[in-house]
Design a protein around this motif. Structure first.
Motif, PDB file in Angstrom:
ATOM      1  N   LEU A  52     -55.020 -37.025 -44.265  1.00 49.33           N
ATOM      2  CA  LEU A  52     -54.300 -37.102 -45.522  1.00 49.33           C
ATOM      3  C   LEU A  52     -54.310 -36.735 -46.358  1.00 49.33           C
ATOM      4  O   LEU A  52     -53.213 -35.902 -47.255  1.00 49.33           O
ATOM      5  N   VAL A  74     -47.379 -43.120 -44.236  1.00 51.35           N
ATOM      6  CA  VAL A  74     -48.339 -43.018 -44.830  1.00 51.35           C
ATOM      7  C   VAL A  74     -48.971 -45.390 -45.086  1.00 51.35           C
ATOM      8  O   VAL A  74     -47.890 -45.176 -46.233  1.00 51.35           O
ATOM      9  N   TRP A  76     -51.444 -47.065 -47.698  1.00 53.15           N
ATOM     10  CA  TRP A  76     -52.531 -47.725 -48.452  1.00 53.15           C
ATOM     11  C   TRP A  76     -52.725 -48.818 -49.403  1.00 53.15           C
ATOM     12  O   TRP A  76     -51.428 -49.302 -49.536  1.00 53.15           O
ATOM     13  N   HIS A 123     -42.817 -32.179 -57.179  1.00 54.70           N
ATOM     14  CA  HIS A 123     -44.029 -31.666 -56.991  1.00 54.70           C
ATOM     15  C   HIS A 123     -43.872 -31.382 -54.847  1.00 54.70           C
ATOM     16  O   HIS A 123     -44.897 -31.405 -54.301  1.00 54.70           O
TER      17      HIS A 123
ATOM     18  N   ASP B  32     -49.397 -35.845 -62.903  1.00 58.84           N
ATOM     19  CA  ASP B  32     -50.414 -34.845 -61.736  1.00 58.84           C
ATOM     20  C   ASP B  32     -51.241 -35.949 -61.646  1.00 58.84           C
ATOM     21  O   ASP B  32     -52.740 -36.820 -60.481  1.00 58.84           O
ATOM     22  N   ARG B 135     -52.513 -37.715 -57.881  1.00 62.56           N
ATOM     23  CA  ARG B 135     -51.403 -37.076 -57.290  1.00 62.56           C
ATOM     24  C   ARG B 135     -51.480 -37.487 -55.618  1.00 62.56           C
ATOM     25  O   ARG B 135     -52.230 -36.500 -55.576  1.00 62.56           O
ATOM     26  N   ARG B 136     -50.739 -38.588 -55.223  1.00 64.65           N
ATOM     27  CA  ARG B 136     -51.238 -38.679 -53.175  1.00 64.65           C
ATOM     28  C   ARG B 136     -50.538 -37.569 -52.488  1.00 64.65           C
ATOM     29  O   ARG B 136     -49.428 -37.400 -53.232  1.00 64.65           O
ATOM     30  N   THR B 137     -51.447 -36.763 -51.570  1.00 65.68           N
ATOM     31  CA  THR B 137     -50.654 -36.041 -50.742  1.00 65.68           C
ATOM     32  C   THR B 137     -49.824 -36.767 -49.727  1.00 65.68           C
ATOM     33  O   THR B 137     -48.701 -36.030 -49.054  1.00 65.68           O
ATOM     34  N   ALA B 138     -50.419 -37.671 -49.706  1.00 64.27           N
ATOM     35  CA  ALA B 138     -49.787 -38.922 -48.656  1.00 64.27           C
ATOM     36  C   ALA B 138     -49.236 -39.647 -48.426  1.00 64.27           C
ATOM     37  O   ALA B 138     -49.786 -40.578 -49.316  1.00 64.27           O
TER      38      ALA B 138
END
Lengths: 209, 138
Positions: A52, A74, A76, A123, B32, B135-138
């Motif tokens: 992840l 997902v 968290w 992003h 970021d 920053r979270r990717t998932a």
């Protein structure tokens, strides 16, 4: 690129059992899709967390099932430290999917040396491709980005077998001149009061006097 | 100038209680890097402004600072040497109510090292324990 996850079937369901599962170093997951029955799975946290963090979308499974799956969602914990639950969707190798791919900036924009500020406005880009061709990330080289220039979504280099779904006119990254911060006079906070909704002017005069 | 609401429905509010962790506003969305609070509490408008100045003096236009909290709550107090009673005091300042895990500030367009130093300077101004997040990717 598909990673292999070792999965096992989760017999005991519910929040209490899921909490115990997390305490033992596993992540509860669910596998669904392609008109097959849902499967409640358990995945070792040490396997799933690195996948992840790297932003990998496609996984192969071994153990309880050998399906290929896409990481759909997902969950968290509030602090973003632990994975609480993972949703997986079954996919076949020749299936086309619509997916958000993260963007990574590479290099140094020359415009920043001329007083510009490099700002990434978007992003993720939405793309459509075969599941086996999902790019891990899209790299944008900003080495030629001068002052007051921008790169739009349509100008981003994407692999040949990937179709961009995001509006190509959307600005992804720009290098703009920094506006000088206005030095406002410090006002007396006690002297200023916000307007009270629904109160008439004569009433406000009474309270302030 | 410190932030405050333009229009309010009521001038004064009750204190309230901060329960649980933040389930909203706990992800880095604009920049970021983010500064996440590990404690709940009230953050004064003047404190947010002090943090903003400390951060912007360091980044000096290289990156962009995002403020993710707003002081919606008015805090009243009775003047000194006043006898008890005579009703609730007058609004004195404005605070932002934050739950643990709320992202307070975000930074974009800077390197990780710059963000670390900038948030360290900013965190000195704050009355809560904080940590830097990405920053979270998932």
């Amino acid at each position: 690129m598909a990673e292999v996850l070792n999965v096992s079937v989760r017999e005991k369901l519910g929040s209490s059992n899921s909490r115990r599962l997390r305490q033992s170093g596993h992540v509860p997951a669910v596998l669904y899709g392609r008109k097959a029955d849902n499967m409640h799975l358990s995945i070792p946290a040490d396997d799933v967390v690195p996948v992840l963090r790297r932003g990998i979308k496609l996984v192969n499974m071994k153990g309880a099932t050998t399906d290929m799956a896409l990481i759909q969602e997902v969950q968290w914990d509030p602090f973003g430290l632990e994975v609480l639950h993972v949703d997986l969707t079954r996919v076949s190798a020749d299936e086309k999917v619509q997916i958000a791919t993260s963007i990574e900036l590479r290099g140094e924009a020359p415009g920043t040396k001329d007083g510009g500020q490099l700002l990434q406005m978007v992003h993720n880009l939405q793309v459509e491709c075969k599941v086996t061709a999902i790019p891990e990330k899209l790299e944008i080289n900003v080495n030629s980005l001068g002052l007051n220039e921008m790169i739009r979504a349509g100008e981003v280099e994407i692999p040949a077998d990937v179709v961009l779904l995001t509006d190509p006119e959307i600005v992804v990254v720009q290098c703009m001149e920094v506006a000088d911060a206005e030095d406002e006079e410090p006002a007396d906070m006690l002297a200023i009061e916000p307007e009270v909704i629904g109160r008439k002017e004569d009433e406000e005069g009474e309270t302030s006097s | 100038m410190a932030q405050m609401p333009k229009r309010v429905k009521h001038r004064k509010s009750q204190r309230g209680r901060i329960k649980g962790n933040a389930s909203r506003g706990n992800k880095v969305v604009f920049g970021d890097f983010g500064l996440q609070t590990l404690e709940g509490g009230w953050i004064k408008a003047q404190t947010i402004e002090a943090g903003r100045i400390a951060a912007q003096q360091y980044i000096r236009g290289e990156g962009r600072l995002y403020i993710r909290i707003f002081p919606h709550k008015s805090i009243t107090s009775t003047p000194l040497e006043t006898r008890m009673g005579k009703g609730k005091g007058e609004p004195e300042h404005w605070v932002a109510t934050v739950k643990p895990a709320t992202i307070l500030f975000e930074l974009g367009g800077v390197t990780e090292e710059q963000a670390k130093v900038c948030f360290s300077r900013l965190a000195h101004k704050l009355p809560v324990k904080t940590r830097m997040v990405q920053r979270r990717t998932a």
